[in-house]
Write an enzyme that holds these catalytic residues in place. Structure first.
Site, PDB file in Angstrom:
ATOM      1  CG  ASN A 195      -1.810   1.147   0.799  1.00 39.32           C
ATOM      2  OD1 ASN A 195      -2.021   2.255   0.934  1.00 39.32           O
ATOM      3  ND2 ASN A 195      -3.184   0.856   1.488  1.00 39.32           N
ATOM      4  CG  HIS A 202      -8.259   2.982   1.365  1.00 41.04           C
ATOM      5  ND1 HIS A 202      -7.999   2.625   2.421  1.00 41.04           N
ATOM      6  CD2 HIS A 202      -9.346   4.139   1.297  1.00 41.04           C
ATOM      7  CE1 HIS A 202      -9.379   2.554   2.634  1.00 41.04           C
ATOM      8  NE2 HIS A 202      -9.648   3.595   2.294  1.00 41.04           N
ATOM      9  NE  ARG A 227      -9.632   6.666   3.923  1.00 37.04           N
ATOM     10  CZ  ARG A 227      -8.828   6.135   4.303  1.00 37.04           C
ATOM     11  NH1 ARG A 227      -7.671   5.918   3.813  1.00 37.04           N
ATOM     12  NH2 ARG A 227      -9.182   4.876   5.582  1.00 37.04           N
ATOM     13  CG  HIS A 248      -4.321   9.038   1.141  1.00 37.35           C
ATOM     14  ND1 HIS A 248      -4.576   8.719   1.400  1.00 37.35           N
ATOM     15  CD2 HIS A 248      -4.668   8.850   2.294  1.00 37.35           C
ATOM     16  CE1 HIS A 248      -5.749   8.222   1.466  1.00 37.35           C
ATOM     17  NE2 HIS A 248      -6.100   8.084   2.699  1.00 37.35           N
ATOM     18  CD  GLU A 301      -7.092  -1.730   0.351  1.00 37.85           C
ATOM     19  OE1 GLU A 301      -6.305  -2.723   1.294  1.00 37.85           O
ATOM     20  OE2 GLU A 301      -6.892  -0.670   1.535  1.00 37.85           O
ATOM     21  CG  HIS A 344      -5.570  -1.945  10.267  1.00 38.48           C
ATOM     22  ND1 HIS A 344      -6.232  -0.843   9.397  1.00 38.48           N
ATOM     23  CD2 HIS A 344      -4.879  -0.970  11.245  1.00 38.48           C
ATOM     24  CE1 HIS A 344      -6.253   0.076   9.893  1.00 38.48           C
ATOM     25  NE2 HIS A 344      -5.498  -0.315  11.027  1.00 38.48           N
ATOM     26  CG  ASP A 345      -2.145  -1.662  12.852  1.00 39.50           C
ATOM     27  OD1 ASP A 345      -2.405  -0.741  12.223  1.00 39.50           O
ATOM     28  OD2 ASP A 345      -2.686  -1.479  14.415  1.00 39.50           O
ATOM     29  N   GLY A 370       1.268  -1.360   4.449  1.00 34.47           N
ATOM     30  CA  GLY A 370       1.862   0.203   4.044  1.00 34.47           C
ATOM     31  C   GLY A 370       2.151   0.723   5.020  1.00 34.47           C
ATOM     32  CG  HIS A 371       1.556   3.085   9.031  1.00 39.10           C
ATOM     33  ND1 HIS A 371       1.516   4.447   9.354  1.00 39.10           N
ATOM     34  CD2 HIS A 371       1.956   2.766  10.147  1.00 39.10           C
ATOM     35  CE1 HIS A 371       2.008   4.978  10.264  1.00 39.10           C
ATOM     36  NE2 HIS A 371       2.168   4.243  10.837  1.00 39.10           N
TER      37      HIS A 371
END
EC number: 2.6.99.2
Length: 238
Positions: A7, A43, A45, A50, A70, A191-192, A214-215
């Site tokens: 991501n 993703h 928004r 971003h 996403e 996620h995480d 991603g993060h």
């Protein structure tokens, strides 16, 4: 092997913080694939804080692996996805002002809506996935929508694993994977997830097809380098 989709939202966040085109999102997508990444996830928004909608269009010509978009299937998002026709669309029920995704779909309550959206995407040759919590009833509900896959929302796993809860951290996800496998639903997760927990998660989830990260990956890359970190994930996902 479980596939790794990277991501690149955080790259766009960094670029947008100064204006201009540094870092170059398109070049990063090319590099991630060159380093061995098996997919690119974005993703977008509605506020484009971003990923910009134009980014999504520009990436179409450079993503030669798997392109995963996403988002919450509002009209603008649906139109974008139908125009691009990525490999996969992942439906996420995030509010417009959400900092990050923080819950999966209630696939029972929103069954009719999801069926309608998914049927349109599938009619256009786009594989579909639904972001869901690790609740067996939500997995079974997802099957009724016609989706191809689910994406397990793994924040609770990551927190519990970091707290040293071992098998208890992954058990709900393993149970849901068993349900998904039994009803022929593909399994993604995200996620995480990080270098610290990805190997344990992968080893305990039967039939895990793909993770979207991603993060953590971008943060780890600040210290260790993007090429190195992508390949560290690939080794853990073998």
């Amino acid at each position: 092997m479980t596939k790794l989709s990277v991501n690149i939202n955080k790259i766009a966040t960094l670029r947008n913080s100064r204006g201009g085109n540094v870092p170059d999102l398109i070049q990063v997508a090319k590099d991630v694939q060159r380093f061995g990444g098996q997919g690119i996830t974005i993703h977008p928004r509605p506020d484009e804080r971003h990923i910009k909608y134009q980014d999504a269009l520009d990436l179409k010509s450079v993503v030669h692996t798997e392109y995963n978009i996403e988002g919450n299937p509002i009209a603008k998002f649906v139109d974008l996805v139908l125009k691009i026709k990525p490999t996969q669309v992942t439906l996420v029920p995030d509010a417009e002002d959400a900092i990050t995704s923080n819950a999966g779909w209630d696939t029972i309550k929103h069954k009719a809506f999801l069926q309608e959206v998914i049927s349109e995407f599938k009619a256009n040759g786009i594989r579909t996935s639904i972001f869901v919590d690790a609740v067996p009833a939500m997995i079974e509900g997802a099957k009724q929508t016609g989706t191809d896959r689910i994406e397990l929302y793994t924040e609770d796993f990551a927190k519990d694993y970091a707290a040293g809860k071992g098998d208890a951290s992954v058990k709900p996800y393993r149970d849901c994977a068993i349900v998904a496998n039994a009803i022929d639903l593909g399994i993604n997760a995200g996620h995480d997830l990080s270098l610290d927990n990805i190997k344990y998660f992968k080893e305990n989830i039967p039939g895990l097809l793909e993770v979207s990260i991603g993060h953590a990956l971008i943060c780890e890359s600040i210290y260790m380098g993007l090429d190195n970190v992508v390949n560290m994930y690939l080794n853990k996902l073998k």
